[in-house]
Write an enzyme that holds these catalytic residues in place. Sequence first.
Site, short mmCIF file in Angstrom:
data_model
loop_
_atom_site.label_atom_id
_atom_site.label_comp_id
_atom_site.label_asym_id
_atom_site.label_seq_id
_atom_site.Cartn_x
_atom_site.Cartn_y
_atom_site.Cartn_z
N ASN A 9 15.27 -0.38 -9.54
CA ASN A 9 13.82 -0.49 -9.41
C ASN A 9 13.19 0.32 -10.54
OD1 ASN A 9 11.15 -0.38 -8.66
ND2 ASN A 9 11.49 0.84 -6.81
N LYS A 11 10.16 0.54 -11.45
CA LYS A 11 8.81 1.05 -11.14
C LYS A 11 7.87 0.84 -12.33
CE LYS A 11 10.87 4.18 -7.84
NZ LYS A 11 10.83 5.42 -7.09
N HIS A 97 8.01 -1.19 -0.42
CA HIS A 97 8.50 0.09 -0.94
C HIS A 97 7.57 1.20 -0.46
CE1 HIS A 97 9.52 3.32 -3.68
NE2 HIS A 97 10.68 2.69 -3.86
N GLU A 99 6.32 3.66 -1.88
CA GLU A 99 5.19 3.96 -2.79
C GLU A 99 4.05 2.97 -2.57
OE1 GLU A 99 7.59 4.04 -6.31
OE2 GLU A 99 8.49 5.92 -5.59
N GLU A 169 15.32 3.72 2.79
CA GLU A 169 14.94 4.71 1.79
C GLU A 169 14.15 5.84 2.45
OE1 GLU A 169 14.97 2.93 -2.42
OE2 GLU A 169 12.96 2.70 -1.60
N GLY A 175 13.04 10.08 -5.64
CA GLY A 175 12.57 10.77 -6.84
C GLY A 175 12.58 12.29 -6.73
N SER A 215 17.32 8.93 -4.72
CA SER A 215 18.10 9.81 -5.61
C SER A 215 19.58 9.42 -5.71
CB SER A 215 17.95 11.27 -5.19
OG SER A 215 16.58 11.67 -5.31
#
Length: 257
Positions: A9, A11, A97, A99, A169, A175, A215
Site C-alpha cells: 500500500n 499510500k 483502510h 486512515e 490491521e 506506521g 509495521s
Amino acid sequence: MRKTIIAGNWKLYKTINEAIELSNGLMRDLFKIDSQGIDIVLCPPFTALSSVSEVILESNIYLGGQDLYWVDEGAFTGEISGKMLKDAGCSFVIIGHSERRQFFGETNETVNKKIKAAIVNSLTPIVCVGELLKEREAGKTFDVLKDHVQNGLTGIDKEDILKIVIAYEPVWAIGTGKTATPVQAQEAHKYIRDLLAKLYGQDIADQIRIQYGGSVKPDNIVELMKQPDLDGALVGGASLQINSFSEIVKKALEVIK
Ligand code: PGA
C-alpha cells in the site's frame, strides 16, 4: 489451501516516475519467483496506476487501487469508480483502510457499499478491519472486529464472500514500528475466521484469506506468516523500497503451510 497474498500500500507516496522506478525494480527482483504460491499486489496512488500497469503487464504482479467510490460514473467530483480502476488495469482494491476511517469519514456503511461495487466490477476487495490503541486497552478488540466484519459485510452472500480478502490491521501498529506480536495477530485472525464461520459456515471461512498489516518488515514477516490463520500481509512503509518489499515477498514464500 489459501494462497498467500502480499500487497504493498503505497499510500500518498510516489510520483509517476518514482512509481515506474519502484515497479521496474520489483519486476527485476520478483519475476523469477514461483508465483503459483503467492499473489503479489501493488497499490500505487491513482495518478500512477496506468504507468505501473504498463510496467507489470503480463507479469506475476497484480495492480490494486487504494479506494473507490461505489457509483460507476456521475457528478461526484474527485472520486474514482470501480469501473475506472478496472480500466486502469486493477484487479484488487483496498477498502476501509483505517486512515480512511480516521481522516475521511469512512464508515461500515460506506465500506459495505464499496465492497459491493468492487465485486460488481470484478475487483477483489481487500477489506481492512482493526482496533485503535484505546479500544485494545479497554479490552474491546473483539467487539471492534465484530462490528467491522459483521456490518462491513452486510448482505454479502456465500458466493461473494469468497471473492474478498480481509486485512487485520491494528491501528496502533500502522506506521508506528510497533508490530502486533505473532500471538496477538493470530488471536485476532482466529477470532475473525471463527466469526466468518458463524456467518458463512466453516468450509467457507477456511477458504477466506486474512492478511495482517501494521509495521510488517523483512525481519518480522516469517514469524507472522508461521501463524496458522495468517495468510499474507498488507505492507505500507516497507513497500516503498525495492529491497524491503522483495525481501518480504521472498521470505513469505519460504513459509509453507
Ligand atoms: P505500515 O502500514 O506497514 O507502514 O505500518 C500498513 C498499512 O497501513 O496498510
